[in-house]
Each structure stands twice: as structure tokens, then as C-alpha cells.
Design a protein around this motif. Sequence first.
Motif, mmCIF file in Angstrom:
data_model
loop_
_atom_site.group_PDB
_atom_site.id
_atom_site.type_symbol
_atom_site.label_atom_id
_atom_site.label_comp_id
_atom_site.label_asym_id
_atom_site.label_seq_id
_atom_site.Cartn_x
_atom_site.Cartn_y
_atom_site.Cartn_z
ATOM 1 N N VAL A 502 0.841 -1.192 0.000
ATOM 2 C CA VAL A 502 0.000 0.000 0.000
ATOM 3 C C VAL A 502 0.877 1.243 0.000
ATOM 4 O O VAL A 502 2.043 1.203 0.399
ATOM 5 C CB VAL A 502 -0.941 0.043 1.226
ATOM 6 N N SER A 503 0.318 2.306 -0.455
ATOM 7 C CA SER A 503 0.970 3.604 -0.306
ATOM 8 C C SER A 503 1.032 3.960 1.176
ATOM 9 O O SER A 503 0.154 3.579 1.955
ATOM 10 C CB SER A 503 0.170 4.672 -1.058
ATOM 11 N N ASP A 504 2.078 4.686 1.567
ATOM 12 C CA ASP A 504 2.157 5.091 2.975
ATOM 13 C C ASP A 504 1.106 6.141 3.327
ATOM 14 O O ASP A 504 0.993 6.546 4.485
ATOM 15 C CB ASP A 504 3.564 5.583 3.318
ATOM 16 N N LYS A 505 0.314 6.539 2.350
ATOM 17 C CA LYS A 505 -0.799 7.447 2.603
ATOM 18 C C LYS A 505 -2.052 6.703 3.078
ATOM 19 O O LYS A 505 -3.040 7.322 3.456
ATOM 20 C CB LYS A 505 -1.135 8.240 1.333
ATOM 21 N N VAL A 506 -1.989 5.362 3.007
ATOM 22 C CA VAL A 506 -3.134 4.528 3.374
ATOM 23 C C VAL A 506 -2.968 4.020 4.799
ATOM 24 O O VAL A 506 -1.905 3.525 5.182
ATOM 25 C CB VAL A 506 -3.273 3.338 2.408
ATOM 26 N N GLY A 507 -4.014 4.131 5.602
ATOM 27 C CA GLY A 507 -3.993 3.634 6.965
ATOM 28 C C GLY A 507 -4.669 2.270 7.057
ATOM 29 O O GLY A 507 -5.712 2.044 6.448
ATOM 30 N N VAL A 508 -4.041 1.348 7.789
ATOM 31 C CA VAL A 508 -4.625 0.031 8.034
ATOM 32 C C VAL A 508 -4.525 -0.259 9.525
ATOM 33 O O VAL A 508 -3.677 0.289 10.222
ATOM 34 C CB VAL A 508 -3.921 -1.077 7.228
ATOM 35 N N GLY A 509 -5.376 -1.125 10.009
ATOM 36 C CA GLY A 509 -5.299 -1.564 11.395
ATOM 37 C C GLY A 509 -4.715 -2.959 11.463
ATOM 38 O O GLY A 509 -3.899 -3.354 10.625
ATOM 39 N N GLN A 510 -5.133 -3.734 12.442
ATOM 40 C CA GLN A 510 -4.716 -5.125 12.506
ATOM 41 C C GLN A 510 -5.285 -5.851 11.298
ATOM 42 O O GLN A 510 -6.437 -5.671 10.921
ATOM 43 C CB GLN A 510 -5.224 -5.781 13.789
ATOM 44 N N LEU A 511 -4.483 -6.693 10.684
ATOM 45 C CA LEU A 511 -4.865 -7.336 9.437
ATOM 46 C C LEU A 511 -5.378 -8.749 9.671
ATOM 47 O O LEU A 511 -4.784 -9.527 10.414
ATOM 48 C CB LEU A 511 -3.679 -7.361 8.468
ATOM 49 N N SER A 512 -6.460 -9.075 8.999
ATOM 50 C CA SER A 512 -7.059 -10.400 9.110
ATOM 51 C C SER A 512 -6.317 -11.401 8.236
ATOM 52 O O SER A 512 -5.762 -11.047 7.193
ATOM 53 C CB SER A 512 -8.527 -10.331 8.669
ATOM 54 N N ASN A 513 -6.341 -12.669 8.648
ATOM 55 C CA ASN A 513 -5.813 -13.724 7.792
ATOM 56 C C ASN A 513 -6.924 -14.654 7.320
ATOM 57 O O ASN A 513 -6.667 -15.758 6.854
ATOM 58 C CB ASN A 513 -4.721 -14.523 8.512
ATOM 59 N N ASN A 514 -8.174 -14.207 7.438
ATOM 60 C CA ASN A 514 -9.296 -15.055 7.052
ATOM 61 C C ASN A 514 -9.331 -15.262 5.543
ATOM 62 O O ASN A 514 -9.458 -16.383 5.063
ATOM 63 C CB ASN A 514 -10.604 -14.431 7.523
ATOM 64 N N TYR A 515 -9.266 -14.180 4.776
ATOM 65 C CA TYR A 515 -9.059 -14.217 3.335
ATOM 66 C C TYR A 515 -7.878 -13.307 3.036
ATOM 67 O O TYR A 515 -7.368 -12.617 3.917
ATOM 68 C CB TYR A 515 -10.291 -13.713 2.565
ATOM 69 N N GLU A 516 -7.472 -13.267 1.766
ATOM 70 C CA GLU A 516 -6.389 -12.371 1.382
ATOM 71 C C GLU A 516 -6.784 -10.907 1.611
ATOM 72 O O GLU A 516 -7.961 -10.557 1.630
ATOM 73 C CB GLU A 516 -6.041 -12.581 -0.095
ATOM 74 N N VAL A 517 -5.786 -10.062 1.735
ATOM 75 C CA VAL A 517 -5.929 -8.608 1.844
ATOM 76 C C VAL A 517 -6.967 -8.224 2.892
ATOM 77 O O VAL A 517 -8.057 -7.741 2.587
ATOM 78 C CB VAL A 517 -6.264 -7.953 0.483
ATOM 79 N N ASP A 518 -6.622 -8.496 4.141
ATOM 80 C CA ASP A 518 -7.458 -8.100 5.269
ATOM 81 C C ASP A 518 -8.862 -8.684 5.184
ATOM 82 O O ASP A 518 -9.858 -8.004 5.447
ATOM 83 C CB ASP A 518 -7.524 -6.573 5.372
ATOM 84 N N GLY A 519 -8.929 -9.957 4.804
ATOM 85 C CA GLY A 519 -10.226 -10.626 4.752
ATOM 86 C C GLY A 519 -11.156 -10.108 3.687
ATOM 87 O O GLY A 519 -12.364 -10.324 3.754
ATOM 88 N N ARG A 520 -10.594 -9.411 2.673
ATOM 89 C CA ARG A 520 -11.376 -8.779 1.596
ATOM 90 C C ARG A 520 -12.271 -7.652 2.096
ATOM 91 O O ARG A 520 -13.138 -7.163 1.361
ATOM 92 C CB ARG A 520 -12.240 -9.806 0.855
ATOM 93 N N LEU A 521 -12.049 -7.202 3.306
ATOM 94 C CA LEU A 521 -12.868 -6.129 3.878
ATOM 95 C C LEU A 521 -12.111 -4.808 3.940
ATOM 96 O O LEU A 521 -12.463 -3.916 4.709
ATOM 97 C CB LEU A 521 -13.343 -6.531 5.277
ATOM 98 N N PHE A 522 -11.081 -4.672 3.112
ATOM 99 C CA PHE A 522 -10.241 -3.474 3.191
ATOM 100 C C PHE A 522 -10.992 -2.194 2.862
ATOM 101 O O PHE A 522 -10.692 -1.132 3.411
ATOM 102 C CB PHE A 522 -9.017 -3.623 2.264
ATOM 103 N N LEU A 523 -12.000 -2.256 1.971
ATOM 104 C CA LEU A 523 -12.746 -1.031 1.666
ATOM 105 C C LEU A 523 -13.526 -0.549 2.875
ATOM 106 O O LEU A 523 -13.735 0.656 3.049
ATOM 107 C CB LEU A 523 -13.690 -1.261 0.484
ATOM 108 N N GLU A 524 -13.950 -1.458 3.726
ATOM 109 C CA GLU A 524 -14.630 -1.067 4.971
ATOM 110 C C GLU A 524 -13.642 -0.601 6.021
ATOM 111 O O GLU A 524 -13.907 0.343 6.760
ATOM 112 C CB GLU A 524 -15.415 -2.258 5.527
ATOM 113 N N ARG A 525 -12.486 -1.268 6.121
ATOM 114 C CA ARG A 525 -11.612 -1.096 7.277
ATOM 115 C C ARG A 525 -10.519 -0.035 7.093
ATOM 116 O O ARG A 525 -10.084 0.563 8.062
ATOM 117 C CB ARG A 525 -10.950 -2.436 7.608
ATOM 118 N N TRP A 526 -10.030 0.184 5.880
ATOM 119 C CA TRP A 526 -8.884 1.072 5.668
ATOM 120 C C TRP A 526 -9.326 2.519 5.487
ATOM 121 O O TRP A 526 -10.511 2.828 5.355
ATOM 122 C CB TRP A 526 -8.095 0.620 4.453
ATOM 123 N N TRP A 527 -8.347 3.413 5.450
ATOM 124 C CA TRP A 527 -8.631 4.828 5.297
ATOM 125 C C TRP A 527 -7.419 5.549 4.687
ATOM 126 O O TRP A 527 -6.308 5.016 4.664
ATOM 127 C CB TRP A 527 -8.984 5.460 6.649
#
Length: 531
Positions: A502-527
Motif C-alpha cells: 500500500v501507499s504510505d498514505k493509506v492507513g490500516v489496522g490489525q490485518l485479518s488472515n481469514n481471506y487475502e488482503v485483510d479478509g477482503r474487507l479493506f474497503l470497509e476497514r482502511w482509510w
Amino acid sequence: MSRRTPAIYMPRKSALSRRAFLQTGLAAGAAMTTAMGLANKASAATPVKGGHFRFGFAHGSTTDVLDPGKVLNGMLSSTHYAVTNTLTEVDTDGALIPKLATEWDATPDAKTWTFKLRPGVEFHDGKTLGTEDVIASINHHRGENSSSSAQSMVSAITDIRADGADRVVITLSGGDADFPFKLSSFNFPIYAAREDGSLAYEDGIGVGAYKLVNFEPGVRADFEKNPNYWHEGRGHFDSAELISIKDVTARTNALRTGAVDAIDRLELKTTDRLKKTEGIVVHEVEGKTHYTFPMHTNTAPFDDNHVRMAVKLGLDREAMLQTILFGHGQIGNDQPINSAYPFFNAELEQRTYDPDKARWHLRQAGLDSVDLRLSTSDAAFSGAVDAAVLYKEQAKRAGLNITVEREPTDGYWSSVWMKKPWCACYWPGYATPDSIFTQAYAAGASWNDTFWDNARFNDLLVQARSELDQPLRSEMYAEMQTLVRDQCGTVVPFFANDVFAVSDKVGVGQLSNNYEVDGRLFLERWWMKEA
């Protein structure tokens, strides 16, 4: 968002209460989070609202449709998770948490489940979520005429009905202690019901954090924020794009130049160099994603288990892990359950490269050698073509003469996978062993890509679902893993770490390992850190 523990009743004759049983399962799920995942948690910050986010996907096909019964890649599952919700969600710790269902409970035999719906949730067109929508969303996958890939996951449902205005009661033919986990899958997004009870999914009108404003199959999906989303702590972007960029070099360059803000499936041989690039952050999460080479067990010569065993023994997994994944993963053992899952059979002997034993199995099949065709494409997984070529070289010593057929990336999942007798494939993680076993290994399952039908396995699969005695259930899953390893047509060379950037302009929290890329919920979880 409520995190109330679901009310679970204790069966009178069980050595383990259902509450204790599920709490044990949740603890196992929490243990799935790796050290790399914990490191991600430390970097979490307060999300910022606003901004535009663009994700470059390795996925996408012109045959893609929004039908939740035909979710064949990560771009589609991410789209469903963005525009609507499921009843439950697997959290970043592996625990099951409420989503559109605020709570659920079961009868002591785990055959009847009641889900209470979240009040006041609205679809993007203003319609209020009702029990009829949940019923239609689940019924979409049911019935003899259903073409849904998730049909096997709901085949045990004998009845689904409303109980008042806010409860849905689901009755199963047999107990299933994991049933609420299944409803967190991308196969079960909730869309609106039509008057005739069918599901209105075609326009992507859901209850999720984003409205779908444009969908071009295999090309892109565009979203804008849903101002009425019920979950105030999710859905931070003002707008977002998912863009299909199947070539890994083009995908990486798009991130480097700022054309996108994040990408999946990095070129692993250049990952260390990408980590040193200013403005880019590489994340790596150990998990359940695994790459496979499924053989059709109903097609010669793979209908002979001796041939299948020779194919498995003709693979040098450790060499392939280092050559293809550059160590970003763990070797596989020809079955889909690894240490990230509860009920992992740690005592199952690891299969190793043994050309002599492979030739012995060929002789048992009446063969001195065998000619095989392996269809592959990097659409299956990054490096799949190189992996097939390496497999070809390794297998020569075992008497396996492999011809590698490179297939087009577009349409791979509709024209090659499950169509050609031996090909490359990948599987994301699932919340429970039952979910992956049910969808990929049960007789008659839509995604049983080896067409395997083993009576003992099928019986154990049903028994294990309703078994509340934890040690006995563990024994059942251990035997099922052994059966898959030794008799199924699946070759599992390795489990792949989820490596994305990700760009360092993108914020993420704890990452899920349920599915790839944060459980496919990155649009809900990231900022975006600066909107």
C-alpha cells in the motif's frame, strides 16, 4: 457495533457446553493471528474520513457477474463486501462477531438456529432490511436447480422462515456447530428480495458502506460512500475504485507511480526491493491461502489413486516454496488445513519428494511412465506458470512426463478450472475446516475441483459438524485430513503468505488472515491518512 457473545444453550448430555465449545473455537481463531499480524496492530491509528482510494487487483475476468453464487475471484468478493453485508463477520482476531445479525442462538442439537436482525438498516435505495431479504439471499443458493457454487454449504437447510419482524429461523437436517461462521462468507451477501422471493443483486444495491456506481466485468468497479451506512466506524473513503491489472509488473508500476494506492499478489522475487521504495509499505500475513494442482479423480489416468500418489510424490515442495514463493509461505501436505486452523492435525506425516516411491506407485498402476498435461496460468496464482515448469522438471525422475499448457488469463476460471483434468488453482482461507471441506471436497459440491467422492470422508464431514465433544471432533478432522492427503486428487505444494503493498498514505489496522488482503474487507476497514 455490538460485540455481545451469542446466546448458546448447553446440551444436557455433552461433556462440553456449547458456549464453552464456541469460546474454545474462538480462542483457536484468535491464535491464528501471527507475529506479523500483531506487528500490524501496533501501527493502527484513528481512521480519517474522506479521500479517494484505488486498488489494483491481480484478478478480474470479462466473464465476471455480480451473482453471489458465482464469486470466482477476489475482485468480486471485495465488491460484494463493499456494497452489502453478511449476517456475521470474522474479525481480525479470527473471532466471529455480529454484522447484520446482532445475536444468534441454537437448539441443543445445533439443528435450529435463530438470528436476530439489526434494526434500522437501509438499502442504498431506502428500503429497510427485512427478514424476507435474508431469506431470499440464502435461498438463492438452494434448490436442485441452483447453479450457485455455495449450494453445498446450504444443502443441509430444510427450512428457513421468519419469526416475527426481526428474526430468521433456519432448520438444518443435522447439527452444525459452525453454521454462523459459514454465513460470514462472501457467498452470502444480503441483497433485497423481490416480491416473488427471488434475489435482486444485479445492480449491486445493498446495505453496505459503498454504493456501486459502475461495474465493468474484468476491468473495474467504482464506488461512492453510502452516507446512511449503519456502521459509523467503517467505510471511511468518500469514493473508491477496484481496477483489474493482471500483469504483475504493470500492477507494481501502478503503485510506484501513484496510479493506484494498493495492490495484491506482489512479484515475490522483487518484494525486498519494493520494501525499500520510499512511500510504499509492504504487508505480509501468514494465513490459510494455499495453491493447488487439482486432478480430476473421475478421469483417466487420475482415476487410479496410484497415479495420483505418484504425481504427489514427484513434487519437491521445499524447492518449489523457495523458487516460486521465495520462502514467503510454508510447505503443504496435500490437504487444505494448516496450523492457522483449529483442528489442524500436527501429527500427520509431512509428504516429501520421493521419485523412487512415485515409480513404485506407477508400477502398481501397471505403468513404467505416464504422459500428463498440466494446464496453468498466472491467473491461478502469481508464478503458477513457473511452478508448472519446475514441477515438470522435478517429476521427470518419477517417470512423469508433464507437458505444460499455458492458458490465457482471461476466462481461466470459467474455461480451464474444473474443465481440464489437471490445472493450477488457488484457495483462500475459510473460517473453519468444515467450510473448506464442504465447498471443495464434499461429493457433489459445486467447487469440488477434483470430483472426489469418498464415502468415509463424506460421512465424517456430516458427523463432525454436530459433534460437541471437542477431542472426538478433533479426531474426526484429523482423519479427514489424512483421507484428503492420501486419496484425494489435490496436490498442495505450499501455503502462501498474503503479501500485498500500500501507499504510505493509506492507513490500516490489525490485518485479518481469514481471506487475502485483510479478509477482503479493506474497503470497509482502511482509510486515507490525509483525506
